[in-house]
Scaffold this motif. Structure first.
Motif, short mmCIF file in Angstrom:
data_model
loop_
_atom_site.label_atom_id
_atom_site.label_comp_id
_atom_site.label_asym_id
_atom_site.label_seq_id
_atom_site.Cartn_x
_atom_site.Cartn_y
_atom_site.Cartn_z
N GLN A 87 0.85 -1.03 0.16
CA GLN A 87 -0.17 -0.01 0.02
C GLN A 87 0.85 1.07 0.09
OE1 GLN A 87 -2.99 -0.38 -0.85
NE2 GLN A 87 -4.39 -1.47 0.87
N VAL A 88 1.04 1.96 -1.28
CA VAL A 88 1.97 3.11 -1.22
C VAL A 88 1.81 4.08 -0.36
CG1 VAL A 88 2.95 4.65 -3.09
CG2 VAL A 88 1.81 2.29 -3.71
N ASP A 89 0.72 4.55 0.07
CA ASP A 89 0.75 5.55 1.05
C ASP A 89 1.08 5.16 2.34
OD1 ASP A 89 -0.27 7.40 -1.04
OD2 ASP A 89 -2.34 6.97 -0.96
N ASP A 90 0.74 3.90 2.82
CA ASP A 90 0.95 3.48 3.90
C ASP A 90 2.54 3.41 4.22
OD1 ASP A 90 -1.91 3.25 4.54
OD2 ASP A 90 -1.58 0.78 4.43
N CYS A 91 3.10 3.11 2.91
CA CYS A 91 4.66 2.72 3.15
C CYS A 91 5.08 4.23 3.37
CB CYS A 91 5.02 2.36 1.77
SG CYS A 91 4.87 0.65 1.47
N GLU A 92 4.61 5.37 2.83
CA GLU A 92 5.13 6.75 2.78
C GLU A 92 4.79 7.27 4.44
OE1 GLU A 92 7.37 9.40 0.65
OE2 GLU A 92 6.10 7.65 -0.22
N LYS A 93 3.67 6.88 5.04
CA LYS A 93 3.55 7.20 6.44
C LYS A 93 4.13 6.23 7.34
CE LYS A 93 -0.82 6.93 5.39
NZ LYS A 93 -2.51 7.04 5.60
N ASP A 94 4.51 5.18 6.94
CA ASP A 94 5.10 4.27 7.88
C ASP A 94 6.47 3.62 7.22
OD1 ASP A 94 5.97 2.29 9.89
OD2 ASP A 94 4.31 0.94 9.61
N ARG A 95 7.21 4.54 7.31
CA ARG A 95 8.58 4.25 6.86
C ARG A 95 9.36 3.21 7.24
NH1 ARG A 95 11.41 8.89 3.33
NH2 ARG A 95 9.66 9.78 1.96
N GLU A 96 9.29 3.03 8.55
CA GLU A 96 10.15 1.89 9.38
C GLU A 96 9.49 0.61 9.14
OE1 GLU A 96 11.39 0.65 13.84
OE2 GLU A 96 10.30 2.41 13.66
N GLY A 97 8.14 0.61 9.10
CA GLY A 97 7.30 -0.67 9.05
C GLY A 97 7.74 -1.12 7.39
N CYS A 98 7.50 -0.24 6.54
CA CYS A 98 7.89 -0.65 5.20
C CYS A 98 9.22 -1.05 5.11
CB CYS A 98 7.59 0.69 4.24
SG CYS A 98 8.03 0.50 2.55
N ARG A 99 10.25 -0.41 5.52
CA ARG A 99 11.34 -1.08 5.53
C ARG A 99 11.91 -2.44 5.98
NH1 ARG A 99 16.41 -0.03 4.23
NH2 ARG A 99 15.99 1.73 3.03
N ILE A 100 11.12 -2.57 7.24
CA ILE A 100 11.35 -3.98 7.65
C ILE A 100 10.96 -4.98 6.77
CG2 ILE A 100 10.55 -5.23 9.63
CD1 ILE A 100 10.63 -2.79 11.62
N LEU A 101 9.58 -4.83 6.20
CA LEU A 101 8.88 -5.79 5.51
C LEU A 101 9.69 -5.87 3.76
CD1 LEU A 101 5.21 -5.41 6.09
CD2 LEU A 101 6.36 -7.56 5.95
N ASN A 102 10.00 -4.89 3.42
CA ASN A 102 10.33 -4.50 1.92
C ASN A 102 11.96 -4.76 1.75
OD1 ASN A 102 7.51 -4.41 1.43
ND2 ASN A 102 7.79 -2.22 0.70
N VAL A 103 12.58 -4.73 2.87
CA VAL A 103 14.20 -4.54 2.68
C VAL A 103 14.67 -5.85 3.77
CG1 VAL A 103 16.26 -3.36 2.59
CG2 VAL A 103 14.29 -2.17 2.06
N ASP A 104 14.59 -5.32 5.05
CA ASP A 104 15.02 -6.16 5.97
C ASP A 104 14.46 -7.92 5.63
OD1 ASP A 104 16.14 -3.99 6.87
OD2 ASP A 104 14.81 -4.12 8.75
#
Length: 312
Positions: A87-104
């Motif tokens: 969810q693109v807007d969720d990723c923008e708002k929750d950058r830490e959560g996005c990084r954990i799921l999409n990178v880590d």
């Protein structure tokens, strides 16, 4: 180990409760050449009638030890990694959560694949591009304009730097319906709105090659069966604006097109910037994989049949 060897190929799917994950399990569950492992956070939400055709294992991909343990227990020949924060807007708002799921999490999956010598098929996105000059080929230079795209590009670069056998599947605006799905898509939204007599505004200044979830699943399976490596664009073939998609949807269902108003994306305020003109050239996938996607109109027809079945 190849499919032709006569031995079953162990295929592990992450995010198997999601839209693409469900389509993959649905297509592979009766394949006699495959031993299928579905994984996801929590219990399986797949149709009960599919029970027994696959093994379910709970897996939190953000937990490194759990990822390593599940891969060690299953020793998959191929991994189709669909789990991500999309969810693109969720990723923008929750950058830490996005990084954990999409990178880590991708780091952990790569590490586990290296230990088990697994072929990794990783899902990526058109949003790694800035949308200045789509449709894009596999060789185009990425330049993301939002945080979601940044994390997905970073994940791609992790694969490029790894020692494993990998394939990156880039896709665009995936649509479809599946069991227990909370998310809508443009077809369902347009259909429901027009049936209720609502006027809707749909942008006409963004272009995509919308992708039927079944087509994306078939593209991933072609890569898995061939043991193909490298980057592949797997999307629909039709280059359309959301307004075009809305009009085709209204025409298919015989709904009132006059309720659809063309709009400019600048009128909508969203946390994440969207690239204007993406979409993919899919010649490589057609030539090397035998990939053959449905038209957008045919995709609407497939959804319509699925809706009827769900209602029956």
């Amino acid at each position: 180990m190849s499919i032709e060897s006569g031995m079953k190929k162990k295929v592990l799917v992450t995010g198997a409760n999601g839209l693409l994950g469900q389509k993959l399990i649905g297509l592979l569950r009766n394949d006699i050449s495959v031993e299928l492992i579905g994984t996801g956070k929590g219990a399986s939400r797949l149709p009960e009638s599919w029970a027994g055709s696959y093994t379910w294992m709970e897996l939190d991909i953000t937990d490194r030890e759990e990822v390593l343990e599940v891969f060690a227990a299953t020793k998959p020949d191929s991994v189709i990694h669909t789990a991500a924060m999309t969810q693109v807007d969720d990723c923008e708002k929750d950058r830490e959560g996005c990084r954990i799921l999409n990178v880590d999490a991708v780091k952990y999956v790569i590490e586990a694949c290296e230990k088990q010598d697994s072929h990794l098929i990783h899902l990526s996105t058109d949003f790694i591009f800035d949308g200045e000059d789509g449709p894009y080929t596999e060789e185009a230079v990425p330049n993301p304009v939002n945080y979601y795209g940044e994390t997905k590009l970073e994940a791609e670069n992790l694969l490029l730097a790894s020692n494993i056998r990998w394939a990156i599947v880039r896709t665009v605006l995936v649509y479809g319906i599946a069991q227990d799905m909370s998310r809508s898509n443009i077809i369902l939204w347009v259909k429901k709105s027009l049936e209720q007599g609502k006027t809707i505004q749909v942008v006409n200044d963004q272009w995509r090659t919308p992708t039927l979830a079944e087509d994306l699943a078939e593209g991933c399976i072609l890569i898995m069966k061939k043991g193909a490596t490298g980057i592949f664009n797997i999307s629909g073939a039709d280059f359309l604006t959301p307004y075009d998609m809305a009009i085709q949807t209204a025409e298919y269902f015989g709904l009132d097109k006059s309720l659809i108003t063309e709009s400019d994306s600048k009128l909508f305020t969203q946390p994440a910037k969207r690239p204007a003109r993406t979409g993919f050239n899919i010649d490589k996938a057609k030539k090397e994989l035998g990939y053959s996607p449905k038209s957008f109109l045919a995709g609407i027809g497939i959804l319509a049949k699925q809706l009827k079945l769900a209602d029956s």
